[in-house]
Design an enzyme around this catalytic site. Structure first.
Site, short mmCIF file in Angstrom:
data_model
loop_
_atom_site.label_atom_id
_atom_site.label_comp_id
_atom_site.label_asym_id
_atom_site.label_seq_id
_atom_site.Cartn_x
_atom_site.Cartn_y
_atom_site.Cartn_z
N GLU A 9 8.74 1.27 11.68
CA GLU A 9 9.79 2.29 11.64
C GLU A 9 9.08 3.63 11.65
OE1 GLU A 9 11.70 5.25 10.61
OE2 GLU A 9 12.03 4.36 8.63
N CYS A 35 13.09 10.89 8.02
CA CYS A 35 12.84 10.45 9.39
C CYS A 35 14.11 10.46 10.22
CB CYS A 35 12.21 9.07 9.40
SG CYS A 35 13.20 7.79 8.59
N GLU A 72 8.17 15.73 16.21
CA GLU A 72 8.71 15.67 14.85
C GLU A 72 7.96 16.64 13.93
OE1 GLU A 72 10.15 12.12 11.96
OE2 GLU A 72 8.04 12.06 12.52
N LYS A 84 0.86 -1.17 0.00
CA LYS A 84 0.00 0.00 0.00
C LYS A 84 0.91 1.23 0.00
CE LYS A 84 -2.72 3.40 1.48
NZ LYS A 84 -2.18 4.77 1.67
#
Length: 487
Positions: A256, A289, A384, A181
């Site tokens: 992750e 990231c 973040e 996906k």
């Protein structure tokens, strides 16, 4: 654009799903737009639970045959896929640049070659995967890695094809079938991957691709009882939702997730190197990231470091990612621009100072930003941002540096600049992170374990660790010839 196809950078891309070796359209579509100028570039089939279920069913049907395929044949097909990626490297690079806004030069020179390498590496690793037999009271223990079953792989938009194939390649090498996906903001190169795998001879149903919104198809994929592995790269809130959906079937997860990684600069560091490492964190418009977004600089050199950083960052050129001279491209989506600007505005309102940047540019571009005068417990330090926004704080010694570095809920990566090898050893031993770089950044070997600690993820992938996740490990114990058990 014609029905079910679009042309991007001269490349025709099918906009339908790929299920059971066939293109499948959905009644509804969603618009994929380029972050470069906001222009629509495709109407993408918008999957529902129906298409998700069909993809898992196709993967289930194809699994026994692919699992029984010899290691050598699986490896051969994966190498053929890598050949196909290399043959179409220029097309893939151009399409992905338009689709997600990352630099064309990076796609050509690093990202797409890495896509091919993902397949080659895991194909080759598969052929060497073994555990030495060992004895127990004369009995032989033999460890094997058995294919687990259909895998659902959910991938992000910041490096679409590279991060997708980082999961797809080991899952296929392990003998599993896959439902991929891709992120709805950058789905096009996943569709091209389907074509490449078909041309390489991957059997129908071994790789399936379902496009759409996670809120509409995510639960159907992650809660499906026939799915035996789920690997996800993305945000913490989405990971919580996926974990809850998978819990009913006890489906193993590899997650992750986000990062708020530090770059520690000690006074004994090569300051020019440290500045280069810091400016590198603006790569891909900060949409990485692993980015070390928190600059932690020893007080003795903080003023000089900041001066050199500003001089170096001022030379960065932000603009069209298709131009060779561009250093920073656009942000992926207007929603992401608004999110970034919200973080910065709240930080400024709370007393932070923008040394550079601090505002959006035209369209989907956000100015590279460095904020100082920030508190450790502030949102801008703890959460973040996923944009070209760095913070700078100072410290007075190793203990304070380590405390600041570890004082978030994340633990994905850390970067350290120092001229003292003994200090590097002491500090890295105390840092909470899945990866630590010393006087370098973003050096990644597929043999190494990759993943995060704390809220940055669960599990590790890479090398044998990938096969440990994508397989069921089995230990077979055989009695010596002529031995009889007396219980």
């Amino acid at each position: 654009m014609s029905e079910h196809r679009t042309t991007v950078a001269g490349v025709t891309v099918d906009t339908r799903h790929w299920i059971g070796g066939q293109r499948v359209a959905s009644p509804r579509t969603f618009t994929d737009a380029s972050p470069i100028d906001g222009a629509p570039i495709g109407e993408i089939s918008r999957g529902t639970a129906t298409e998700a279920g069909a993809a898992v069913a196709a993967a289930k049907v194809a699994f026994p045959g692919w699992a029984a395929t010899s290691r050598a044949e699986r490896a051969r097909i994966l190498h053929a896929i890598a050949d196909g990626v290399e043959k179409r490297l220029e097309e893939l690079a151009n399409v992905e640049t338009v689709d997600n806004g990352a630099l064309l030069r990076s796609h050509r020179r690093g990202v797409m070659p890495r896509v091919a390498h993902n397949f080659r590496f895991f194909a080759d690793w598969l052929l060497t995967l073994e555990h030495e037999d060992f004895a127990t009271r004369g009995h032989t223990n033999h460890v094997t890695w058995d294919p687990a079953g259909p895998c659902v792989l959910i991938t992000p938009w910041n490096a679409p094809l590279m991060l997708a194939t980082w999961k797809v390649a080991p899952a296929l090498a392990a003998g599993n079938t896959v439902v991929l996906k891709p992120a709805e903001w950058s789905p096009l190169t996943a569709s091209l991957l389907a074509d490449i795998t078909a041309e390489a001879g991957l059997p129908a149903g071994v790789l399936n691709i379902v496009q759409g919104y996670g809120s509409e198809i995510g639960d159907a994929l992650t809660s499906h009882p026939d799915v035996r592995r789920i690997s996800f790269t993305g945000s913490v809130p989405t990971a919580r939702h996926i974990a809850a959906a998978a819990a009913a079937n006890l489906t193993p997860l590899s997650l992750e997730l986000g990062g708020k990684s530090p770059l520690l600069v000690f006074a004994d560091a090569d300051l020019d190197l440290a500045v280069d490492l810091a400016v590198e964190q603006y790569d891909n418009a900060g949409q990485v990231c692993l980015a070390a977004t928190r600059l932690l600089v020893e007080e003795a050199v903080a003023e000089e470091f900041t001066r050199r950083f500003v001089a170096r960052a001022s030379r960065l050129r932000q603009g069209d990612p298709r131009e060779e001279s561009t250093d920073i491209g656009p942000t992926i989506h207007p929603r992401q621009v608004a999110k970034i600007d919200g973080f910065v505005r709240r930080a400024l309102a709370a007393g932070a100072r923008a040394v550079i940047g601090g505002h959006p540019g035209e369209g989907q571009y956000y100015a590279p930003t460095l904020l100082t005068d920030v508190r450790q417990d502030s949102e801008i330090v703890q959460e973040e941002v996923f944009g070209p926004v760095l913070t700078l704080q100072t410290f007075s010694g190793e203990d304070e540096a380590v405390h600041l570095a570890n004082d978030t809920r994340f633990g994905l990566a850390a970067t350290l600049a120092t001229g003292d090898p003994e200090r590097a050893e002491r500090v890295t031993a105390r840092l909470v992170a899945g990866t630590v770089w010393v006087n370098c950044f973003f050096v990644r070997d597929l043999k190494a374990p990759f993943g995060g600690s704390r809220h940055s993820g669960i599990g590790r992938e890479g090398g044998t660790w990938s096969f440990d996740f994508y397989c069921d490990l089995k230990n077979t114990v055989t009695a010596p010839k002529g031995w009889r058990h007396h219980g």
